[in-house]
Design an enzyme around this catalytic site. Structure first.
Site, PDB file in Angstrom:
ATOM      1  N   GLY A 276       0.892  -1.355   0.008  1.00 12.86           N
ATOM      2  CA  GLY A 276      -0.020   0.018  -0.034  1.00 12.86           C
ATOM      3  C   GLY A 276       0.785   1.307  -0.012  1.00 12.86           C
ATOM      4  CD  GLU A 318       0.234  -9.131   0.363  1.00 11.94           C
ATOM      5  OE1 GLU A 318       0.559 -10.284   0.069  1.00 11.94           O
ATOM      6  OE2 GLU A 318      -1.037  -8.783   0.833  1.00 11.94           O
ATOM      7  N   PRO A 319       4.232  -5.125  -1.210  1.00 11.40           N
ATOM      8  CG  PRO A 319       6.354  -4.128  -1.121  1.00 11.40           C
ATOM      9  CD  PRO A 319       5.756  -5.190  -0.615  1.00 11.40           C
ATOM     10  NE  ARG A 321      -0.252   2.616  -5.981  1.00 12.79           N
ATOM     11  CZ  ARG A 321      -1.311   2.562  -6.637  1.00 12.79           C
ATOM     12  NH1 ARG A 321      -1.149   3.455  -7.959  1.00 12.79           N
ATOM     13  NH2 ARG A 321      -2.337   2.201  -6.460  1.00 12.79           N
ATOM     14  NE  ARG A 358      -2.860   3.802 -11.136  1.00 13.21           N
ATOM     15  CZ  ARG A 358      -2.573   5.095 -10.602  1.00 13.21           C
ATOM     16  NH1 ARG A 358      -1.802   5.986 -11.394  1.00 13.21           N
ATOM     17  NH2 ARG A 358      -3.064   5.379  -9.513  1.00 13.21           N
ATOM     18  CE1 TYR A 362      -8.730   2.353  -9.143  1.00 12.77           C
ATOM     19  CE2 TYR A 362      -6.927   2.532 -10.516  1.00 12.77           C
ATOM     20  CZ  TYR A 362      -7.863   1.741  -9.757  1.00 12.77           C
ATOM     21  OH  TYR A 362      -7.600   0.213  -9.735  1.00 12.77           O
ATOM     22  CB  CYS A 389     -14.335   5.938 -29.622  1.00 15.63           C
ATOM     23  SG  CYS A 389     -13.428   5.722 -31.121  1.00 15.63           S
ATOM     24  CD  GLU A 390     -15.168   5.213 -23.215  1.00 17.13           C
ATOM     25  OE1 GLU A 390     -16.101   6.051 -22.349  1.00 17.13           O
ATOM     26  OE2 GLU A 390     -15.478   4.370 -24.157  1.00 17.13           O
TER      27      GLU A 390
HETATM   28  C1  LIG Z   1      -3.131  -4.669  -4.155  1.00 22.90           C
HETATM   29  C2  LIG Z   1      -2.422  -5.593  -3.144  1.00 22.90           C
HETATM   30  C3  LIG Z   1      -1.225  -5.349  -2.688  1.00 22.90           C
HETATM   31  C4  LIG Z   1      -0.382  -4.037  -3.209  1.00 22.90           C
HETATM   32  O1  LIG Z   1      -0.853  -3.113  -3.196  1.00 22.90           O
HETATM   33  P1  LIG Z   1       0.326  -1.885  -3.389  1.00 22.90           P
HETATM   34  O2  LIG Z   1      -0.781  -0.742  -3.212  1.00 22.90           O
HETATM   35  O3  LIG Z   1       0.450  -2.078  -5.044  1.00 22.90           O
HETATM   36  O4  LIG Z   1       1.529  -1.853  -2.773  1.00 22.90           O
HETATM   37  C5  LIG Z   1      -0.720  -6.192  -1.774  1.00 22.90           C
HETATM   38  N1  LIG Z   1      -1.650  -7.060  -0.937  1.00 22.90           N
HETATM   39  C6  LIG Z   1      -2.886  -7.257  -1.504  1.00 22.90           C
HETATM   40  C7  LIG Z   1      -3.906  -8.304  -0.992  1.00 22.90           C
HETATM   41  C8  LIG Z   1      -3.484  -6.575  -2.504  1.00 22.90           C
HETATM   42  O5  LIG Z   1      -4.534  -6.814  -2.797  1.00 22.90           O
END
Ligand SMILES: *Cc1c(COP(=O)(O)O)cnc(C)c1O
Length: 470
Positions: A276, A318-319, A321, A358, A362, A389-390
């Site tokens: 995240g 678990e990054p 982005r 994106r 978003y 076409c949007e």
């Molecule tokens: C999307 C997601 C991530 C990665 O999120 P980032 O914002 O890209 O770091 C990690 N764990 C889970 C379960 C996710 O759904």
């Protein structure tokens, strides 16, 4: 369309560049607008990984994803090193491969010692083919199919159960197997964060994870099924988060779940705090560094365990982005221009929402430069539109750029995460190529799709084949 004020920006592309060239080890890739190797060469052209971007576009065509290997590796190392620095227990960083699932990215990340998380059979297949070791692969998903769970069990990876459906299928698939399934449980922590509502996941009204109210029932169920070995607990709060507070609060919540799991006799040793961490898309963004984020996680997990009298868990995160987002840029060729007098000027590029969904999904904003004249003063306010076409197919609104002409190369920064992986063939545009750059070399890692690729799955029933063609 609602008009937004022009983005305040420096007078030229030059001043966006990373400031202290040479000392890449102190800068966090997620805090930079440009890949770490970006510089302007003697032709006043943007260079990444020692490759002139305009040369790359002539050689490989546009749109083109340009992935800087040094930046991706640096982000991996910063995560890994920070855990060594701030955590006394065992740890493992997983790459959330949904951010960019392809062989080359998975292989680079694995070569830096990271594991991978996957959310589908397709991402699992990609990770395994890229050579990621099964004991470092974790499967997520809020609606895993029986087939996906079967493949995961056969591959010997760890499965993160999201709901009762997962548990019921897993029991039926694992009951007669010689070894238990390595299982984690994902719970909704009830922690909110400030990000786009589509990418918040930690609040209670979320489709992901078990509701904490059902924790006892879940723990009891798992404890009664010896074919399920519950080795860990998982939570993920959301994405593109700039605050550290949610990750100060999360460990306490998770350690309290862990204490309850212990009461049921479950062999939990791993806690996964999710991903995240946000990245800097424009000057307005100010995310914490990778080092600060990991420090916050480690200190709070350590404190929560000490307070609860629990040992240190094997700590996972678990990054997605913040590993790959800042390592890639997308290069386009500028084509048509349209001025609506007194309202705005559109310049159009040869891609758009198909290679970067994106902005339309978003309302994301991006930093752009004209790569073939980096020091030209930004004299115009324009809206960069895609070719789909949007009307909403706009990559960047009201951005200050130098005067451009057809044929100029426009580069959008920070496109490594959720661009290729969310790409489509809308309007039957072939997906772009991706090149990996480093030390002046460029290697294709995703071939540009061809017209034939577009028809690969098309079938024309015999009765629709026109008479002349028979
Ligand atoms: C999307 C997601 C991530 C990665 O999120 P980032 O914002 O890209 O770091 C990690 N764990 C889970 C379960 C996710 O759904």
């Amino acid at each position: 369309m609602v008009s937004t004020p022009p983005v305040e920006s420096p007078t030229s592309g030059l001043s966006y560049l990373p400031s202290n060239e040479g000392s890449t080890d102190t800068r966090s890739p997620n805090q930079e607008l440009f890949p770490l190797t970006a510089r302007v060469n003697d032709n006043d052209t943007l260079e990444i990984g020692g490759c002139d971007v305009t040369t790359l576009t002539r050689r490989f065509g546009t749109p083109l994803y340009i992935l800087d290997e040094a930046t991706l590796r640096e982000a991996c190392r910063q995560y890994r090193d920070a855990f060594q620095r701030y955590y006394d227990g065992d740890s493992l960083v997983l790459f959330a491969s949904k951010a960019w699932s392809c062989l080359a990215v998975c292989a680079i990340v694995a070569s830096e010692g990271l594991g991978t998380d996957v959310v589908s059979g397709g991402e699992l297949y990609t990770a395994l083919k890229a050579g990621v070791s099964p004991d470092r692969i974790y499967l997520h998903g809020n609606n895993k199919s029986r087939r996906e769970l079967q493949r995961a069990i056969e591959a010997g990876i760890t499965i993160v159960a999201d709901n009762w459906n997962d548990l019921n299928i897993l029991v039926s698939l694992s009951e007669h197997r010689p070894t238990p399934v390595r299982l984690m449980l994902r719970l909704t922590p009830g922690i909110e964060c400030h990000t786009h509502e589509y990418i918040q996941t930690g609040h209670l009204d979320s489709k992901f994870g078990f509701d904490p109210d059902s924790l006892d029932a879940v723990l009891e169920f798992v404890s009664q099924h010896p074919s399920l070995s519950c080795i860990g607990l998982h939570a993920h709060i959301g994405s593109q988060i700039f605050e550290l507070q949610p990750h100060c609060d999360l460990p306490k919540v998770m350690v309290s779940w862990w204490q309850r799991a212990k009461a049921y006799g479950l062999p939990v040793t791993e806690l996964n705090v999710g991903g995240g961490l946000g990245i800097r898309y424009t000057e307005a963004d100010d995310p914490p560094s990778i080092d600060e984020w990991v420090k916050t996680v480690c200190e709070n997990v350590t404190a929560a365990c000490r307070e609860a009298g629990m040992p240190l868990p094997r700590l996972l995160c678990e990054p997605g982005r913040s590993l790959v987002g800042s390592a890639c840029v997308t290069a386009y060729t500028i084509g048509a221009e349209k001025t609506v007098p007194g309202i705005r000027t559109y310049i159009t590029v040869d891609g758009g929402m198909s290679d970067n969904p994106r902005p339309i999904t978003y309302q994301s904003v991006y930093r752009t430069v004209v790569a073939d004249r980096m020091s030209a003063p930004a004299t115009e306010t324009v809206t960069v539109a895609g070719k789909h076409c949007e009307s909403g197919d706009v990559l960047v609104s009201n951005v200050r750029l130098p005067k451009t002409q057809a044929g100029d190369v426009l580069v959008v920064m920070g496109t490594g995460a959720y661009n290729y992986s969310m790409s489509s063939n809308y309007n039957r545009l072939p997906r772009p190529a991706a090149v990996l750059v480093g030390n002046g070399e460029a290697n294709i890692v995703l071939q540009r799709e061809t017209d034939a690729d577009l028809l690969r799955q098309d079938r024309l029933p015999e009765r629709l084949v026109s008479m002349e063609d028979r």
